[in-house]
Enzyme design. Structure first.
Site, PDB file in Angstrom:
ATOM      1  N   ALA A  13      86.538  53.722  35.440  1.00 24.57           N
ATOM      2  CA  ALA A  13      85.495  54.012  34.443  1.00 24.57           C
ATOM      3  C   ALA A  13      86.115  54.055  33.041  1.00 24.57           C
ATOM      4  CB  ALA A  13      84.807  55.338  34.759  1.00 24.57           C
ATOM      5  N   ARG A  14      87.326  54.575  32.949  1.00 26.86           N
ATOM      6  CA  ARG A  14      87.999  54.626  31.643  1.00 26.86           C
ATOM      7  C   ARG A  14      88.312  53.213  31.139  1.00 26.86           C
ATOM      8  NH1 ARG A  14      90.107  59.360  34.048  1.00 26.86           N
ATOM      9  NH2 ARG A  14      91.840  58.257  35.038  1.00 26.86           N
ATOM     10  N   SER A  33      78.883  62.772  35.236  1.00 28.88           N
ATOM     11  CA  SER A  33      79.980  63.174  36.115  1.00 28.88           C
ATOM     12  C   SER A  33      79.476  64.301  37.015  1.00 28.88           C
ATOM     13  CB  SER A  33      81.152  63.670  35.256  1.00 28.88           C
ATOM     14  OG  SER A  33      82.134  64.263  36.060  1.00 28.88           O
ATOM     15  N   ARG A  34      80.292  64.607  38.045  1.00 26.96           N
ATOM     16  CA  ARG A  34      79.931  65.757  38.876  1.00 26.96           C
ATOM     17  C   ARG A  34      79.996  67.043  38.068  1.00 26.96           C
ATOM     18  NH1 ARG A  34      84.194  64.760  43.621  1.00 26.96           N
ATOM     19  NH2 ARG A  34      85.375  64.210  41.757  1.00 26.96           N
ATOM     20  N   HIS A  76      78.736  53.874  46.775  1.00 28.75           N
ATOM     21  CA  HIS A  76      78.098  52.768  46.045  1.00 28.75           C
ATOM     22  C   HIS A  76      76.665  52.547  46.520  1.00 28.75           C
ATOM     23  CE1 HIS A  76      82.265  50.717  45.109  1.00 28.75           C
ATOM     24  NE2 HIS A  76      82.162  51.925  44.618  1.00 28.75           N
ATOM     25  N   LYS A  94      83.536  46.941  43.051  1.00 29.30           N
ATOM     26  CA  LYS A  94      83.871  46.295  44.310  1.00 29.30           C
ATOM     27  C   LYS A  94      84.585  47.285  45.223  1.00 29.30           C
ATOM     28  CE  LYS A  94      87.702  46.367  44.272  1.00 29.30           C
ATOM     29  NZ  LYS A  94      88.670  47.499  44.146  1.00 29.30           N
ATOM     30  N   ARG A 163      91.786  55.647  47.839  1.00 29.11           N
ATOM     31  CA  ARG A 163      92.181  54.428  48.574  1.00 29.11           C
ATOM     32  C   ARG A 163      92.819  54.737  49.919  1.00 29.11           C
ATOM     33  NH1 ARG A 163      92.033  54.232  43.547  1.00 29.11           N
ATOM     34  NH2 ARG A 163      91.378  52.389  42.409  1.00 29.11           N
ATOM     35  N   ASP A 175      90.263  47.593  48.993  1.00 31.75           N
ATOM     36  CA  ASP A 175      90.596  47.821  47.591  1.00 31.75           C
ATOM     37  C   ASP A 175      91.004  46.534  46.882  1.00 31.75           C
ATOM     38  OD1 ASP A 175      90.773  49.668  45.442  1.00 31.75           O
ATOM     39  OD2 ASP A 175      92.949  49.472  45.527  1.00 31.75           O
TER      40      ASP A 175
HETATM   41  N1  LIG Z   1      87.325  46.288  39.126  1.00 34.07           N
HETATM   42  C1  LIG Z   1      88.461  46.919  38.993  1.00 34.07           C
HETATM   43  O1  LIG Z   1      89.335  46.516  38.219  1.00 34.07           O
HETATM   44  C2  LIG Z   1      88.685  48.174  39.775  1.00 34.07           C
HETATM   45  C3  LIG Z   1      89.876  48.890  39.590  1.00 34.07           C
HETATM   46  C4  LIG Z   1      90.025  50.101  40.242  1.00 34.07           C
HETATM   47  C5  LIG Z   1      89.014  50.576  41.079  1.00 34.07           C
HETATM   48  N2  LIG Z   1      87.885  49.842  41.268  1.00 34.07           N
HETATM   49  C6  LIG Z   1      86.800  50.362  42.128  1.00 34.07           C
HETATM   50  O2  LIG Z   1      86.158  51.413  41.400  1.00 34.07           O
HETATM   51  C7  LIG Z   1      85.778  52.470  42.265  1.00 34.07           C
HETATM   52  C8  LIG Z   1      86.419  53.752  41.771  1.00 34.07           C
HETATM   53  O3  LIG Z   1      87.816  53.607  41.734  1.00 34.07           O
HETATM   54  P1  LIG Z   1      88.721  54.526  40.752  1.00 34.07           P
HETATM   55  O4  LIG Z   1      90.083  53.973  40.801  1.00 34.07           O
HETATM   56  O5  LIG Z   1      88.069  54.681  39.436  1.00 34.07           O
HETATM   57  O6  LIG Z   1      88.663  55.919  41.554  1.00 34.07           O
HETATM   58  P2  LIG Z   1      88.880  57.388  40.976  1.00 34.07           P
HETATM   59  O7  LIG Z   1      89.805  57.360  39.820  1.00 34.07           O
HETATM   60  O8  LIG Z   1      89.228  58.244  42.147  1.00 34.07           O
HETATM   61  O9  LIG Z   1      87.433  57.787  40.411  1.00 34.07           O
HETATM   62  C9  LIG Z   1      86.318  57.922  41.248  1.00 34.07           C
HETATM   63  C10 LIG Z   1      85.310  58.834  40.569  1.00 34.07           C
HETATM   64  O10 LIG Z   1      84.211  59.001  41.466  1.00 34.07           O
HETATM   65  C11 LIG Z   1      83.662  60.301  41.322  1.00 34.07           C
HETATM   66  N3  LIG Z   1      83.578  60.945  42.660  1.00 34.07           N
HETATM   67  C12 LIG Z   1      82.435  61.392  43.223  1.00 34.07           C
HETATM   68  N4  LIG Z   1      82.676  61.888  44.448  1.00 34.07           N
HETATM   69  C13 LIG Z   1      83.994  61.763  44.677  1.00 34.07           C
HETATM   70  C14 LIG Z   1      84.836  62.098  45.758  1.00 34.07           C
HETATM   71  N5  LIG Z   1      84.358  62.643  46.898  1.00 34.07           N
HETATM   72  N6  LIG Z   1      86.138  61.834  45.649  1.00 34.07           N
HETATM   73  C15 LIG Z   1      86.644  61.258  44.550  1.00 34.07           C
HETATM   74  N7  LIG Z   1      85.887  60.903  43.479  1.00 34.07           N
HETATM   75  C16 LIG Z   1      84.561  61.162  43.539  1.00 34.07           C
HETATM   76  C17 LIG Z   1      84.569  61.063  40.387  1.00 34.07           C
HETATM   77  O11 LIG Z   1      83.940  61.081  39.114  1.00 34.07           O
HETATM   78  P3  LIG Z   1      83.225  62.391  38.537  1.00 34.07           P
HETATM   79  O12 LIG Z   1      84.124  63.548  38.859  1.00 34.07           O
HETATM   80  O13 LIG Z   1      83.114  62.107  37.097  1.00 34.07           O
HETATM   81  O14 LIG Z   1      81.898  62.521  39.189  1.00 34.07           O
HETATM   82  C18 LIG Z   1      85.832  60.248  40.305  1.00 34.07           C
HETATM   83  O15 LIG Z   1      86.471  60.351  39.066  1.00 34.07           O
HETATM   84  C19 LIG Z   1      86.198  52.024  43.665  1.00 34.07           C
HETATM   85  O16 LIG Z   1      85.093  51.439  44.301  1.00 34.07           O
HETATM   86  C20 LIG Z   1      87.264  50.976  43.418  1.00 34.07           C
HETATM   87  O17 LIG Z   1      87.312  50.003  44.458  1.00 34.07           O
HETATM   88  C21 LIG Z   1      87.714  48.670  40.613  1.00 34.07           C
END
Ligand SMILES: NC(=O)c1ccc[n+]([C@@H]2O[C@H](COP(=O)([O-])OP(=O)(O)OC[C@H]3O[C@@H](n4cnc5c(N)ncnc54)[C@H](OP(=O)(O)O)[C@@H]3O)[C@@H](O)[C@H]2O)c1
Length: 338
Positions: A13-14, A33-34, A76, A94, A163, A175
């Site tokens: 998201a960042r 966010s949560r 998702h 994804k 992951r 992933d």
């Molecule tokens: N396209 C790309 O380049 C790319 C790169 C990395 C990841 N992704 C995808 O993006 C998604 C998120 O990946 P990420 O790396 O951003 O993960 P992350 O850093 O762990 O962030 C996931 C976010 O989801 C929310 N969340 C809600 N319930 C949760 C739970 N039970 N456990 C953990 N987080 C929870 C949290 O946000 P709040 O606390 O704000 O609610 C958390 O910050 C995945 O589907 C991944 O496959 C895509």
């Protein structure tokens, strides 16, 4: 202008929020966010006017046109369908769902709601990918026979890492293997008709290293490697009967000077009598592509074009569905419940 709301304030998201700051067609209108603290901190970092505690609060806002979903894979489905039913277009990370059944339900909800749903494979929107496809289709390497790709990283953080959580549909295939599958499909121009996996399961229960072969109806074959506990080259090759294309950085191309190489003559056969010395490298033509902006800005602009102009999606539904079906099959072969 497309007013985006972000759901989830994690790692990607960042990166996406930074990218949208360079977008010419999207602006960030809200983040949820949560927790209120995380939403407020994120909003302050990226100058987002509205910070909300709870994802439903974002979906209730009339000033949000589209939602970017960056939650763990198992969330998702729920939040995409809620967003679509709230009248929002959705760019969802994804892999689109935890399995192909969920992905099909998500697209059905998009059709019912008459809203756009795109899986956020950002590399598919980048001009480097378009240029590689154009080179292949122009016959630059003759007839494509083989596609090879890899996407790996070596993660030191296991605890709390989505992951490595089977209950959140983690794993290397989900992933990053999904990039290689979708790339192979794009280059082959058709969905794979069969696949075979080998892999290693981490003590957590997810696949931490996997390799697979895909076969396509035309006779093209593809192989790929993905891993979360291993280093690799993270490149892609498209091999034809008149040469091959090497893409050193296929998944996260830079804003400027992304390159790929066209090598039209392969090295001499290693078993030829004159091959006592190392074979000469094949002649290489290097092509350079610049998007001029961050990868996620390119993705946001391409998504806006789908929503606002009716442009073709950079990740069409049939490509997402084929990727999801392949992921299901490969994970089942590794003994993973899907
Ligand atoms: N396209 C790309 O380049 C790319 C790169 C990395 C990841 N992704 C995808 O993006 C998604 C998120 O990946 P990420 O790396 O951003 O993960 P992350 O850093 O762990 O962030 C996931 C976010 O989801 C929310 N969340 C809600 N319930 C949760 C739970 N039970 N456990 C953990 N987080 C929870 C949290 O946000 P709040 O606390 O704000 O609610 C958390 O910050 C995945 O589907 C991944 O496959 C895509």
């Amino acid at each position: 202008m497309l007013n985006f709301g972000i759901i989830g304030t994690g790692n990607i998201a960042r990166q996406f929020a930074f990218g949208v700051s360079q977008s010419s067609r999207c602006r960030l209108a809200g983040v949820a966010s949560r927790t209120a603290e995380s939403a407020a901190g994120f909003a302050a970092s990226y100058k987002i006017p509205v910070a909300l505690a709870g994802y439903d609060a974002l979906l209730a806002r009339a000033d949000i046109d589209a939602v970017y979903i960056s939650l763990p894979n198992t969330m998702h489905h729920e939040w995409t369908i809620k967003a679509l039913r709230a009248g929002k277009h959705v760019l969802c990370e994804k892999p689109l769902g935890a399995n192909a059944r969920e992905a099909a339900e998500m697209f059905a909800a998009a059709r019912e709601s008459r809203r756009v749903l795109v899986e956020a494979f950002m590399y598919r929107a980048h001009p480097l990918t378009h240029a590689v496809v154009a080179a292949v289709r122009s016959g630059a390497i003759g007839q494509v026979k083989l596609i090879r790709s890899s996407f790996c990283y070596c993660s030191r953080k296991i605890d709390g890492n989505i992951r490595f959580a089977p209950e959140l549909a983690g794993g290397s295939l989900m992933d990053i293997g999904c990039y290689c599958i979708s790339f192979s499909h794009l280059i082959a121009g058709e969905a794979p008709c069969s696949c075979q996996a080998a892999g290693h399961l981490h003590p957590s229960g997810v696949d931490d290293v996997a390799t697979a072969t895909l076969a396509f109806p035309s006779g093209i074959v593809a192989s790929f490697t993905c891993g979360m506990t291993v280093h690799a080259d993270n490149s892609a090759y498209v091999c034809g009967d008149e040469g091959y294309i090497e893409i050193p950085v296929p998944w996260k191309p830079p804003a400027q000077d992304a390159v790929f190489h066209i090598c039209r003559n392969t090295p001499p056969r290693q078993d030829a009598p004159q091959a006592a010395t190392a074979p000469a490298a094949p002649p290489r033509e290097t092509r350079t592509v610049s998007a001029g902006k961050d990868l996620y800005a390119v993705e946001a602009d391409a998504f806006a074009a789908v929503v606002l102009d009716g442009a073709a999606s950079f990740m069409p539904e049939d490509h997402t569905m084929a990727t999801m079906r392949t992921l299901d099959e490969l994970r089942l072969q590794l003994g993973i419940r899907v």
